[in-house]
Design an enzyme around this catalytic site. Sequence first.
Site, PDB file in Angstrom:
ATOM      1  N   SER A  41      -4.093  30.007 -22.750  1.00 59.72           N
ATOM      2  CA  SER A  41      -4.778  30.965 -21.880  1.00 59.72           C
ATOM      3  C   SER A  41      -4.232  30.873 -20.462  1.00 59.72           C
ATOM      4  O   SER A  41      -4.328  29.829 -19.809  1.00 59.72           O
ATOM      5  CB  SER A  41      -6.281  30.681 -21.875  1.00 59.72           C
ATOM      6  OG  SER A  41      -6.882  31.453 -20.849  1.00 59.72           O
ATOM      7  N   HIS A  94      -2.892  34.282 -24.355  1.00 56.21           N
ATOM      8  CA  HIS A  94      -4.261  34.792 -24.205  1.00 56.21           C
ATOM      9  C   HIS A  94      -4.477  35.164 -22.735  1.00 56.21           C
ATOM     10  O   HIS A  94      -4.253  34.354 -21.836  1.00 56.21           O
ATOM     11  CB  HIS A  94      -5.240  33.706 -24.648  1.00 56.21           C
ATOM     12  CG  HIS A  94      -6.669  34.130 -24.684  1.00 56.21           C
ATOM     13  ND1 HIS A  94      -7.203  34.877 -25.708  1.00 56.21           N
ATOM     14  CD2 HIS A  94      -7.694  33.902 -23.823  1.00 56.21           C
ATOM     15  CE1 HIS A  94      -8.487  35.091 -25.481  1.00 56.21           C
ATOM     16  NE2 HIS A  94      -8.817  34.516 -24.333  1.00 56.21           N
ATOM     17  N   ASP A 102      -7.206  36.473 -20.083  1.00 56.79           N
ATOM     18  CA  ASP A 102      -8.649  36.610 -19.835  1.00 56.79           C
ATOM     19  C   ASP A 102      -8.908  37.564 -18.684  1.00 56.79           C
ATOM     20  O   ASP A 102      -8.553  37.270 -17.541  1.00 56.79           O
ATOM     21  CB  ASP A 102      -9.242  35.238 -19.490  1.00 56.79           C
ATOM     22  CG  ASP A 102      -9.402  34.376 -20.711  1.00 56.79           C
ATOM     23  OD1 ASP A 102     -10.037  34.827 -21.676  1.00 56.79           O
ATOM     24  OD2 ASP A 102      -8.880  33.250 -20.706  1.00 56.79           O
ATOM     25  N   MET A 108     -11.651  39.282 -16.409  1.00 53.45           N
ATOM     26  CA  MET A 108     -13.052  39.130 -15.988  1.00 53.45           C
ATOM     27  C   MET A 108     -13.342  40.093 -14.845  1.00 53.45           C
ATOM     28  O   MET A 108     -12.569  40.173 -13.885  1.00 53.45           O
ATOM     29  CB  MET A 108     -13.287  37.703 -15.529  1.00 53.45           C
ATOM     30  CG  MET A 108     -12.955  36.679 -16.582  1.00 53.45           C
ATOM     31  SD  MET A 108     -13.215  35.015 -15.955  1.00 53.45           S
ATOM     32  CE  MET A 108     -12.847  34.074 -17.437  1.00 53.45           C
ATOM     33  N   HIS A 158      -8.319  39.525 -23.698  1.00 54.24           N
ATOM     34  CA  HIS A 158      -9.755  39.297 -23.895  1.00 54.24           C
ATOM     35  C   HIS A 158     -10.509  39.928 -22.729  1.00 54.24           C
ATOM     36  O   HIS A 158     -10.469  39.407 -21.610  1.00 54.24           O
ATOM     37  CB  HIS A 158      -9.979  37.777 -23.974  1.00 54.24           C
ATOM     38  CG  HIS A 158     -11.404  37.370 -24.097  1.00 54.24           C
ATOM     39  ND1 HIS A 158     -11.829  36.066 -23.925  1.00 54.24           N
ATOM     40  CD2 HIS A 158     -12.525  38.071 -24.380  1.00 54.24           C
ATOM     41  CE1 HIS A 158     -13.124  35.997 -24.096  1.00 54.24           C
ATOM     42  NE2 HIS A 158     -13.582  37.201 -24.356  1.00 54.24           N
ATOM     43  N   MET A 171     -13.555  40.584 -20.769  1.00 51.76           N
ATOM     44  CA  MET A 171     -14.930  40.190 -20.434  1.00 51.76           C
ATOM     45  C   MET A 171     -15.380  41.155 -19.340  1.00 51.76           C
ATOM     46  O   MET A 171     -15.428  40.817 -18.155  1.00 51.76           O
ATOM     47  CB  MET A 171     -14.949  38.738 -19.965  1.00 51.76           C
ATOM     48  CG  MET A 171     -14.747  37.759 -21.112  1.00 51.76           C
ATOM     49  SD  MET A 171     -14.195  36.134 -20.558  1.00 51.76           S
ATOM     50  CE  MET A 171     -12.448  36.421 -20.500  1.00 51.76           C
ATOM     51  N   MET A 229     -16.810  32.709 -29.447  1.00 49.80           N
ATOM     52  CA  MET A 229     -16.752  31.991 -28.167  1.00 49.80           C
ATOM     53  C   MET A 229     -17.403  30.616 -28.341  1.00 49.80           C
ATOM     54  O   MET A 229     -18.532  30.507 -28.832  1.00 49.80           O
ATOM     55  CB  MET A 229     -17.482  32.762 -27.065  1.00 49.80           C
ATOM     56  CG  MET A 229     -16.789  34.042 -26.595  1.00 49.80           C
ATOM     57  SD  MET A 229     -15.102  33.827 -25.993  1.00 49.80           S
ATOM     58  CE  MET A 229     -15.334  32.674 -24.638  1.00 49.80           C
ATOM     59  N   GLY A 275     -12.699  28.522 -17.141  1.00 46.26           N
ATOM     60  CA  GLY A 275     -11.984  27.573 -17.974  1.00 46.26           C
ATOM     61  C   GLY A 275     -12.546  26.171 -17.747  1.00 46.26           C
ATOM     62  O   GLY A 275     -13.369  25.953 -16.855  1.00 46.26           O
ATOM     63  N   ASP A 307     -12.407  30.136 -28.730  1.00 46.30           N
ATOM     64  CA  ASP A 307     -12.020  30.194 -27.320  1.00 46.30           C
ATOM     65  C   ASP A 307     -13.051  29.449 -26.480  1.00 46.30           C
ATOM     66  O   ASP A 307     -14.226  29.832 -26.451  1.00 46.30           O
ATOM     67  CB  ASP A 307     -11.947  31.675 -26.908  1.00 46.30           C
ATOM     68  CG  ASP A 307     -11.514  31.884 -25.464  1.00 46.30           C
ATOM     69  OD1 ASP A 307     -11.100  30.914 -24.809  1.00 46.30           O
ATOM     70  OD2 ASP A 307     -11.585  33.041 -25.009  1.00 46.30           O
ATOM     71  N   GLY A 331     -13.014  25.315 -24.441  1.00 43.53           N
ATOM     72  CA  GLY A 331     -13.109  23.878 -24.703  1.00 43.53           C
ATOM     73  C   GLY A 331     -12.278  23.421 -25.891  1.00 43.53           C
ATOM     74  O   GLY A 331     -12.571  22.389 -26.505  1.00 43.53           O
TER      75      GLY A 331
END
Length: 222
Positions: free
Chosen positions: A6, A31, A33, A35, A64, A66, A135, A142, A173, A175
């Site tokens: 990511s 990946h 992200d 946001m 992804h 969000m 998720m 992160g 996705d 941790g």
Amino acid sequence: MIIAPSLLASDYCRFGAEAVRADRSGAEWLHLDIMDGHFVPNISFGPEVVRRIRPLTKMFFDVHLMCSQPEVVLEPFQKAGADLLTVHVELGDAVESLIWKIRSLGKQVGLAVNPPTNINAALPFLAKIDLLLVMTVNPGFGGQPFIAEMLPKIEQARRWREERGLKYRIEVDGGINQETAKECARAGADTFVSGTALFSHRMMKSAVRKMRDGAAAAARQG
Ligand code: DX5
Ligand code: ZN
């Protein structure tokens, strides 16, 4: 097994070089992200960053979203070079038309389920998607710890796929590190997003190989 570093965990001053580093690590997917500061309490980057890194790598771009209103950015991300666009099931009534719109743009479709959301919310869409994203942290940042209570959702996603003869990938996705990747693989995950655990490694290549091999071995053991 697909490993998807990511970019959220990369050095924000050097997106291009970091994308190339991920490419050279041997990971298949990148990946990305996105946001919007509304669906999640953080803002990351937009289509222009994706457009600028697109020529630097042949990796599959896993975007992804969000975002509360992903319809606004679907086309910009398609044009920027996304291969797959994931929207969240929490958007409720909008999901059906979002899936249709992504398809009509000629891109693969992902559907994400947040930790507090019942996995059953994804049921009506299973036959229409290429990827189900479970998720394993609450999205937004992160470096958060893996929520092990999500493992039964992964098992359920795998059961549904078998029972219905479907082909969607099961992505996790949040941790994800060498240990939690194995737990998820045992439960049925086949696609592993990992930010902090991979980008923090100086030798990303060996970390990616170890994660892929560890997950594959764990999946074989069941
Ligand atoms: C969380 C994002 C993740 C994030 C994962 O909101 O969706 O993709 O980058 O980062 P790590 O692997 O550090 O938990
Ligand atoms: Zn993500």
